[in-house]
Write an enzyme that holds these catalytic residues in place. Structure first.
Site, PDB file in Angstrom:
ATOM      1  N   LYS A   1      39.989  56.676  48.845  1.00 30.57           N
ATOM      2  CA  LYS A   1      39.924  55.787  49.999  1.00 30.57           C
ATOM      3  C   LYS A   1      40.852  56.337  51.079  1.00 30.57           C
ATOM      4  CE  LYS A   1      40.277  50.791  50.976  1.00 30.57           C
ATOM      5  NZ  LYS A   1      40.609  49.496  50.358  1.00 30.57           N
TER       6      LYS A   1
ATOM      7  N   SER B   1      39.298  44.253  46.983  1.00 29.93           N
ATOM      8  CA  SER B   1      38.625  45.390  47.626  1.00 29.93           C
ATOM      9  C   SER B   1      38.219  46.526  46.705  1.00 29.93           C
ATOM     10  CB  SER B   1      39.502  45.957  48.735  1.00 29.93           C
ATOM     11  OG  SER B   1      39.388  45.147  49.868  1.00 29.93           O
TER      12      SER B   1
HETATM   13  N1  GLN Z   1      38.374  41.008  51.530  1.00 31.36           N
HETATM   14  C1  GLN Z   1      39.760  40.752  51.388  1.00 31.36           C
HETATM   15  C2  GLN Z   1      40.425  40.752  52.747  1.00 31.36           C
HETATM   16  O1  GLN Z   1      39.755  40.970  53.693  1.00 31.36           O
HETATM   17  C3  GLN Z   1      40.386  41.767  50.487  1.00 31.36           C
HETATM   18  C4  GLN Z   1      40.768  43.007  51.178  1.00 31.36           C
HETATM   19  C5  GLN Z   1      41.399  43.996  50.264  1.00 31.36           C
HETATM   20  O2  GLN Z   1      41.444  43.818  49.056  1.00 31.36           O
HETATM   21  N2  GLN Z   1      41.941  45.030  50.845  1.00 31.36           N
HETATM   22  O3  GLN Z   1      41.600  40.536  52.865  1.00 31.36           O
END
Ligand code: GLN
Length: 480
Positions: A72, A171
């Site tokens: 990532k 995520s």
């Molecule tokens: N979707 C969640 C957010 O927007 C998780 C993001 C993440 O894990 N980086 O905060």
């Protein structure tokens, strides 16, 4: 091919790291125009493969010899741009590599590219990348999930067998579920974050993705362990490979009542049912457990998350690094740089975070969120007095269409309903491919006690063996 198959073939001399990486790069070249899973290829990949080859020839033991890995793009790579999916860092070249990258290199893995992501790891669909969205390899009209959507799509389409992501509120797990791959977020502290760009530091963890549980264990073992450079790092020794036992007899899994009560799609409920039936036949006992404060998790998460974001992202001020838009004085330069460098979701979170921390509101929002966080942790502790692991969906629905949730930020936040509580409590959890809804993959989530990550691997291994890997196929891109 799977990572452990590549390692076997390389170690027995049937194929060389350079051949594996060359084949991988060809496949990436063919698929990338359709998926946009990567922000950048690593121009050093072939040299890195050659180096792995030399080390093998010298007799070094390399557990990931020649295996292509995608990172990532919030994981720092020395000499290779690390953008966080943001205009702010579009030309940032880190002066050092993250500990996880060093560990991968030590193990002989070859970084082939940097994966697309929602800007600064905020979002659930990869649509918030400043470099354009990634497509889901199972359906090119749909999102791969987020924020590690590029990593998940790359593994699902076999652009690489392994990828690293980060998981602040789901995520790694949610895109893994939407792309039909495994996604693992360890106990807070088990994988070093040194060199990983911070989003919300009390929640952030690096996580792993793969298309087989053995591959996931190989990768997780290679990157975890104590790191003196990360003050939140734990001493716990990784034992993921030895956790791949053939039996989970005697294990008790608690089904989280509240997670099933909210609107889940039919395929998600079916996958939960299937997981239960398969595991019951393997001698696993199921009980129902309750997490009464789970309903506050999303609200608490979005207060803690935005508060920490407003603080962490204060460093991007156009002064030391990142985008600089010169203006008449230093304040104006700072404002212009931040306005042009950050996309709308990042700006929204900085504003929300600044608001919940401001004097007069701190107790009403941030203080309350911290109290909710403590209660959620206590609920998990109570549930774990009755069960070894907990079962819940990873996402209430499979992959959604582009644009479906971008108009209404709240609907995007609701996509995280099943994952954020785990980060608030610092627990380990894994998304396990467990079915399809039509042509779209569905995952289920196993949550473990802190520092009992290995039990999740045991259960997932038993499920994968009992179902003969039918839920972890390589995605065939329609029409490509
Ligand atoms: N979707 C969640 C957010 O927007 C998780 C993001 C993440 O894990 N980086 O905060």
């Amino acid at each position: 091919m799977l990572a452990h198959e590549i390692v076997e073939d390389i170690q027995s001399g049937r194929v060389s790291p350079r051949e594996v990486v060359a084949t991988g790069l060809q496949r990436i070249a063919r698929l990338e125009p359709h998926l946009h899973a990567l922000i950048r290829l690593n121009p050093q990949a072939e040299q890195e493969a050659a180096r792995a080859e030399e080390r093998l020839a010298r007799g070094e033991h390399l557990p990931l010899a020649g295996v292509p890995v995608v990172l990532k793009d919030n994981i720092c790579t020395q000499g290779l741009e690390t953008t966080c999916g943001s205009k702010m860092l579009a030309s940032f070249v880190p002066p050092y590599s993250a500990t996880v990258v060093e560990k991968l290199r030590q193990a002989g893995a070859v970084v082939v590219g940097k994966a697309n992501m929602d800007e600064f790891a905020m979002g659930s669909s990869t649509e918030y990348s400043a470099f354009g969205p990634t497509r889901n390899p199972w359906d090119l009209e749909r999102v791969p999930g987020g924020t590690s959507g590029g990593s998940a799509a790359a593994v699902a389409a076999d652009m690489a067998p392994l990828a690293l992501g980060t998981d602040t509120g789901g995520s790694v797990r949610q895109p893994a579920a939407l792309c039909g791959v495994y996604g693992f977020k360890p106990t807070y502290g088990r994988i070093s974050r040194y060199g990983v760009v911070a989003t919300a530091s009390s929640l952030d963890q690096v996580g792993t993705m793969a298309r087989s549980i053995r591959d996931l264990a190989l990768l997780s073992e290679a990157v975890s362990g104590y790191d003196p450079m990360d003050s939140t790092s734990l001493e716990a020794k990784p034992q993921f490979m030895t956790a791949l036992q053939d039996s989970a007899k005697g294990l008790t899994i608690g089904i989280v009542k509240e997670a099933l009560a909210v609107g889940n799609s039919a395929g998600v409920l079916e996958a939960i049912e299937r997981f239960r039936n398969v595991m019951e036949a393997q001698g696993v006992r199921f009980v129902e457990v309750s997490l009464p404060t789970l309903e506050y998790a999303l609200a608490a998460y979005y207060i803690v998350n935005t508060a920490e974001i407003s603080s962490n992202l204060a460093r991007y001020d156009g002064t030391l690094y990142g985008l600089r838009v010169p203006a008449e004085d230093s304040i104006a330069t700072m404002m212009q740089s931040r306005e042009h460098g950050f996309g709308p979701e990042v700006q929204r979170r900085i504003l929300m975070g600044t608001f919940v921390l401001s004097s007069g509101y701190y107790d009403a929002y941030y203080g309350k969120a911290l109290r909710a966080r403590a209660k959620i942790k206590a609920d998990f502790d109570a549930a774990f007095s009755r069960a070894d692991l907990l079962l819940a969906p990873t996402s209430p629905f499979p992959a959604f269409r582009f644009g479906e949730k971008t108009a209404d930020p709240l609907s995007m936040y609701l996509a995280d309903i099943d994952t954020v509580a785990v980060n608030l409590a610092g627990l380990p959890a894994m998304s396990i491919p467990a079915g399809f809804e039509g042509h779209l993959p569905v995952g289920v989530q196993l949550i473990g006690k802190a520092l009992h990550d290995e039990q999740i691997f045991t259960a997932a291994n038993v499920f994968e063996q009992a179902t003969e890997r039918v839920f972890v196929r390589v995605a065939k891109l329609n029409g490509v």
